[in-house]
Design a protein around this motif. Structure first.
Motif, mmCIF file in Angstrom:
data_model
loop_
_atom_site.group_PDB
_atom_site.id
_atom_site.type_symbol
_atom_site.label_atom_id
_atom_site.label_comp_id
_atom_site.label_asym_id
_atom_site.label_seq_id
_atom_site.Cartn_x
_atom_site.Cartn_y
_atom_site.Cartn_z
ATOM 1 N N PRO A 56 11.428 -7.816 49.782
ATOM 2 C CA PRO A 56 11.337 -9.117 50.512
ATOM 3 C C PRO A 56 10.433 -10.167 49.792
ATOM 4 C CG PRO A 56 11.061 -7.245 51.998
ATOM 5 C CD PRO A 56 10.802 -6.667 50.598
ATOM 6 N N GLY A 82 8.976 -14.271 50.228
ATOM 7 C CA GLY A 82 8.852 -15.487 50.980
ATOM 8 C C GLY A 82 8.532 -16.519 49.937
ATOM 9 N N GLY A 83 7.103 -16.899 49.888
ATOM 10 C CA GLY A 83 6.891 -18.043 49.006
ATOM 11 C C GLY A 83 6.586 -17.309 47.572
ATOM 12 N N SER A 102 -2.997 -21.346 49.907
ATOM 13 C CA SER A 102 -1.594 -21.486 49.469
ATOM 14 C C SER A 102 -0.672 -22.055 50.419
ATOM 15 C CB SER A 102 -1.137 -19.590 49.299
ATOM 16 O OG SER A 102 -1.377 -19.505 50.630
ATOM 17 N N SER A 127 -2.049 -13.238 57.075
ATOM 18 C CA SER A 127 -2.965 -14.291 56.490
ATOM 19 C C SER A 127 -3.889 -15.092 57.258
ATOM 20 C CB SER A 127 -1.823 -15.137 56.102
ATOM 21 O OG SER A 127 -2.530 -16.516 55.648
ATOM 22 N N THR A 168 3.633 -15.967 46.825
ATOM 23 C CA THR A 168 2.105 -16.331 46.546
ATOM 24 C C THR A 168 1.231 -14.843 46.807
ATOM 25 O OG1 THR A 168 1.563 -16.816 48.681
ATOM 26 C CG2 THR A 168 2.374 -18.473 47.325
ATOM 27 N N SER A 169 2.055 -13.758 46.938
ATOM 28 C CA SER A 169 1.062 -12.577 47.023
ATOM 29 C C SER A 169 0.093 -12.515 45.912
ATOM 30 C CB SER A 169 1.809 -11.291 46.968
ATOM 31 O OG SER A 169 1.052 -9.951 47.065
ATOM 32 N N THR A 210 5.129 -18.880 53.042
ATOM 33 C CA THR A 210 6.193 -18.800 54.297
ATOM 34 C C THR A 210 5.504 -18.299 55.300
ATOM 35 O OG1 THR A 210 6.979 -17.029 53.702
ATOM 36 C CG2 THR A 210 8.148 -18.842 52.513
HETATM 37 C C1 LIG Z 1 -3.703 -19.873 45.022
HETATM 38 C C2 LIG Z 1 -3.641 -18.911 46.081
HETATM 39 C C3 LIG Z 1 -4.361 -19.155 47.284
HETATM 40 C C4 LIG Z 1 -4.321 -18.107 48.522
HETATM 41 N N1 LIG Z 1 -4.980 -18.434 49.543
HETATM 42 C C5 LIG Z 1 -4.845 -17.576 50.752
HETATM 43 C C6 LIG Z 1 -5.547 -17.966 51.924
HETATM 44 O O1 LIG Z 1 -6.392 -18.931 51.824
HETATM 45 N N2 LIG Z 1 -5.300 -17.251 53.005
HETATM 46 C C7 LIG Z 1 -4.591 -16.260 52.999
HETATM 47 O O2 LIG Z 1 -4.455 -15.478 53.956
HETATM 48 N N3 LIG Z 1 -3.787 -15.818 51.850
HETATM 49 C C8 LIG Z 1 -4.029 -16.730 50.673
HETATM 50 N N4 LIG Z 1 -3.355 -16.242 49.536
HETATM 51 C C9 LIG Z 1 -2.524 -15.084 49.538
HETATM 52 C C10 LIG Z 1 -0.840 -15.396 49.916
HETATM 53 O O3 LIG Z 1 -0.654 -16.804 50.085
HETATM 54 C C11 LIG Z 1 -0.705 -14.902 51.430
HETATM 55 O O4 LIG Z 1 -0.858 -13.593 51.243
HETATM 56 C C12 LIG Z 1 0.621 -15.453 52.296
HETATM 57 O O5 LIG Z 1 0.518 -14.810 53.329
HETATM 58 C C13 LIG Z 1 1.717 -14.984 51.453
HETATM 59 O O6 LIG Z 1 3.068 -15.609 51.708
HETATM 60 P P1 LIG Z 1 4.290 -15.849 50.883
HETATM 61 O O7 LIG Z 1 5.355 -16.474 51.931
HETATM 62 O O8 LIG Z 1 4.105 -16.510 49.700
HETATM 63 O O9 LIG Z 1 4.416 -14.249 50.906
HETATM 64 P P2 LIG Z 1 4.743 -13.454 49.740
HETATM 65 O O10 LIG Z 1 3.769 -13.499 48.614
HETATM 66 O O11 LIG Z 1 6.527 -13.549 49.225
HETATM 67 O O12 LIG Z 1 5.246 -11.751 50.288
HETATM 68 C C14 LIG Z 1 3.792 -11.446 50.681
HETATM 69 C C15 LIG Z 1 4.141 -10.108 50.887
HETATM 70 O O13 LIG Z 1 4.834 -10.053 52.392
HETATM 71 C C16 LIG Z 1 6.280 -9.552 52.233
HETATM 72 N N5 LIG Z 1 7.226 -10.524 52.880
HETATM 73 C C17 LIG Z 1 7.506 -11.717 52.706
HETATM 74 N N6 LIG Z 1 8.205 -12.180 53.500
HETATM 75 C C18 LIG Z 1 8.717 -11.304 54.433
HETATM 76 C C19 LIG Z 1 9.246 -11.312 55.406
HETATM 77 N N7 LIG Z 1 9.916 -12.331 56.264
HETATM 78 N N8 LIG Z 1 9.565 -9.872 56.183
HETATM 79 C C20 LIG Z 1 8.843 -9.020 55.566
HETATM 80 N N9 LIG Z 1 8.060 -8.922 54.724
HETATM 81 C C21 LIG Z 1 7.851 -10.159 53.898
HETATM 82 C C22 LIG Z 1 6.612 -9.238 50.602
HETATM 83 O O14 LIG Z 1 7.407 -8.219 50.509
HETATM 84 C C23 LIG Z 1 5.191 -9.128 50.387
HETATM 85 O O15 LIG Z 1 4.629 -7.891 50.290
HETATM 86 C C24 LIG Z 1 -3.605 -17.111 48.562
HETATM 87 C C25 LIG Z 1 -2.468 -16.922 47.324
HETATM 88 C C26 LIG Z 1 -2.675 -17.874 46.174
HETATM 89 C C27 LIG Z 1 -1.884 -17.449 45.039
#
Ligand SMILES: Cc1cc2nc3c(=O)[nH]c(=O)nc-3n(C[C@H](O)[C@H](O)[C@H](O)COP(=O)(O)OP(=O)(O)OC[C@H]3O[C@@H](n4cnc5c(N)ncnc54)[C@H](O)[C@@H]3O)c2cc1C
Length: 527
Positions: A125, A127-128, A195, A209, A130-131, A200
């Motif tokens: 899966p 989302g954005g 992020s 998060s 940004t993991s 997402t």
């Molecule tokens: C520059 C930077 C700054 C950041 N700052 C923070 C911060 O301040 N606070 C914080 O908490 N985190 C932070 N993060 C980490 C990251 O943004 C978080 O973990 C965020 O929750 C990930 O969201 P995403 O939509 O990008 O998910 P993704 O990175 O796409 O996915 C994260 C995980 O969730 C799973 N997933 C995604 N969507 C779903 C869905 N719909 N159903 C089931 N599983 C799913 C994926 O398989 C993956 O294992 C930061 C990351 C970066 C790169």
């Protein structure tokens, strides 16, 4: 989003001369600027999924939503940790999915999971993207192939209940869009992680998060009141009341499940009325110990600001809390307090909260610095990740890691992580801040900068292993908000113990018997 780095390429940051001097003089960074390879030069494995199987996936979502072209695969290779970026910059696309599949409904997700289970196709899966814990790194070993299940088409606000203050969303809504949609109703989520621009709602829930205003609005998992989840064995629909005594709360099994148990296809979220006023200010404390004592007093006695963060001496000196003016920090420890309220005056107003908090901060030895540091922090609150790209290009590795502990254990945890990083890296620059506080404890967020060695990924992995071991030994949690992914899986196993691991494995086996969902992430394999 820049495929090899962070954010909008138009907002790329030049390194200020003070920072270049710091890198040169204090860290010995000598390497010349190394640009990332071009996107077209990223080396990808051939698509492993046979045509009939790609056709079956296209039969579920439509041919336009099964992407196997180079750029789509590159953009879904890995997340955004520093090792992820270093590998991508070097053109290593070995972890690319075979295809990117974009479902348009819960039913399509459920059907894709059925097909992929039957055909043994791994599903990540997405989302954005940004993991930062290896949550998106595909491993096709033992599978016919791997798909990235991009949730970007599930991007709607489904309903708003202004009486209960609950809004229902699809999972692919990015945070800025969620705020824009809610603002039309005079509402906000109040979730502003660094992020924010790209992550997402589904990703926030899946990775537990926490945002910069967590003291005021809570963590994201505090905001989730209901979830719909597609799993290979059926649909889970959870949360019909704000709280319940009906057995264990299964919502908690989904929060933090990182795509290993199912795919979140909708979320019901607690929202708040949008604040009328926001005010941020700075305070100076002589030492980190004094500053954390003041934070504890606010967390335990109140009034708690919505934003509360304290940089340690090193982070204050470097000026990281104000990334737009980095390199021109001050002495002591900078504390940023932010107040938000829907009331213009009286009890609960910004003015009342600010006065109440000021009394506590002054009593605890703080010196008020006025609004300027608060404004500077607010202005630069999302810009530090852009700086990381410039540092990587200049031959410095910069990465972050985080933990949390009870107040009584926080000094030990702080010392242990710093010692471990120094032991593993020689003379790195290690900065720390506290940005999430609770009555019983707080998080510690470390930023590490070091001159790159020949193999910077191996160099960082060494440091990360040492830091993880120090966190486990010093009694902290392996992650406060970044999640587990692949990078923290072993330390998480140590944290929950063998019985905890067997519960995770049993849930995984029940919901995902073919083991197709994000294999290798979160759940240790059965021996
Ligand atoms: C520059 C930077 C700054 C950041 N700052 C923070 C911060 O301040 N606070 C914080 O908490 N985190 C932070 N993060 C980490 C990251 O943004 C978080 O973990 C965020 O929750 C990930 O969201 P995403 O939509 O990008 O998910 P993704 O990175 O796409 O996915 C994260 C995980 O969730 C799973 N997933 C995604 N969507 C779903 C869905 N719909 N159903 C089931 N599983 C799913 C994926 O398989 C993956 O294992 C930061 C990351 C970066 C790169």
């Amino acid at each position: 989003m820049l495929w090899s780095g962070w954010g909008d390429p138009a907002l790329a940051r030049e390194l200020p001369e003070q920072v270049r001097a710091l890198l040169r003089d204090f860290l010995g960074v000598r390497a010349p600027d190394v640009p990332a390879v071009g996107l077209e030069s990223v080396r990808l494995p051939p698509v492993a999924l046979p045509e009939p199987l790609l056709g079956a996936l296209a039969g579920v979502v439509g041919p336009a939503y099964v992407l196997t072209w180079h750029e789509a695969r590159v953009r879904h290779t890995r997340g955004k940790s520093t090792p992820d970026l270093l590998r991508m910059r070097a053109g290593d696309g070995s972890a690319a999915p075979d295809a990117v599949v974009l479902p348009g409904s819960h039913e399509e997700v459920a059907e894709l999971l059925r097909v992929c289970s039957a055909e043994r196709v791994a599903v990540i899966p997405f989302g954005g993207g940004t993991s930062v814990v290896g949550g998106l790194t595909a491993s096709g070993s033992g599978f016919m192939g791997v798909i990235a299940l991009d949730l970007g088409r599930l991007d709607r606000l489904l309903s708003v209940d202004p009486e209960s203050l609950v809004a229902s969303f699809e999972p692919g809504v990015r945070a800025p869009e969620a705020e824009r949609l809610l603002a039309a109703h005079g509402l906000t989520l109040g979730h502003f992680p660094q992020s924010f621009e790209y992550a997402t709602l589904g990703g926030f829930a899946a990775a537990r998060s926490s945002g910069q205003a967590s003291a005021g609005y809570g963590r994201f998992d505090d905001m989730v009141v209901g979830l719909t989840v597609a799993t290979p064995t059926g649909t889970l629909d959870l949360g019909r009341a704000p709280k319940s005594a009906a057995g264990p709360d299964l919502r908690q099994l989904v929060l933090g499940s990182e795509g290993a148990f199912g795919v979140i296809t909708s979320l019901r979220l607690r929202v708040r009325r949008a604040p009328e006023e926001r005010r941020y200010e700075g305070w100076r404390f002589g030492t980190f110990t004094e500053g954390t004592a003041a934070m504890r007093a606010l967390a335990q006695e109140g009034p708690l600001p919505a934003v509360l963060r304290l940089s340690d001496e090193t982070e204050t000196m470097i000026g990281l809390a104000k990334p737009d003016t980095i390199g021109s920090g001050g002495s002591g420890c900078l504390l940023i307090a932010g107040y938000e309220s829907t009331r213009a005056s009286g009890w609960g107003s910004v003015a009342a909260r600010q006065t109440g908090a000021a009394a506590v901060l002054s009593r605890m030895g703080g010196e008020p610095l006025g609004a300027e540091p608060g404004k500077a922090w607010e202005h630069g609150r999302f810009s530090a990740p852009y700086l990381r790209d410039s540092l990587l290009g200049a031959g410095a590795t910069v990465e972050t890691l985080e933990t949390a502990g009870f107040w009584a254990n926080l000094p030990r945890l702080y010392d242990a992580v710093r010692l471990a990083l120094a032991g593993a890296l020689g003379s790195p620059l290690v900065m720390c801040h506290v940005s999430h506080v609770y009555e019983t404890g707080a998080s510690l967020y470390f930023t590490v900068v070091v001159a790159q060695e020949g193999d910077p990924v191996a160099q960082w992995e060494r440091a990360k292993e040492a830091a993880n071991a120090a966190i486990v030994t010093a009694g902290g949690t392996i992650t406060h908000h970044h999640g587990v992914g692949r990078d923290h899986r072993d330390a998480y196993a140590a944290e929950v113990g063998p019985v905890g691991v067997s519960i995770l494995q049993a849930v995984k086996a029940r919901l995902d018997p073919a083991g197709i969902l994000n294999p290798g992430a979160l759940v240790p394999p059965t021996a």
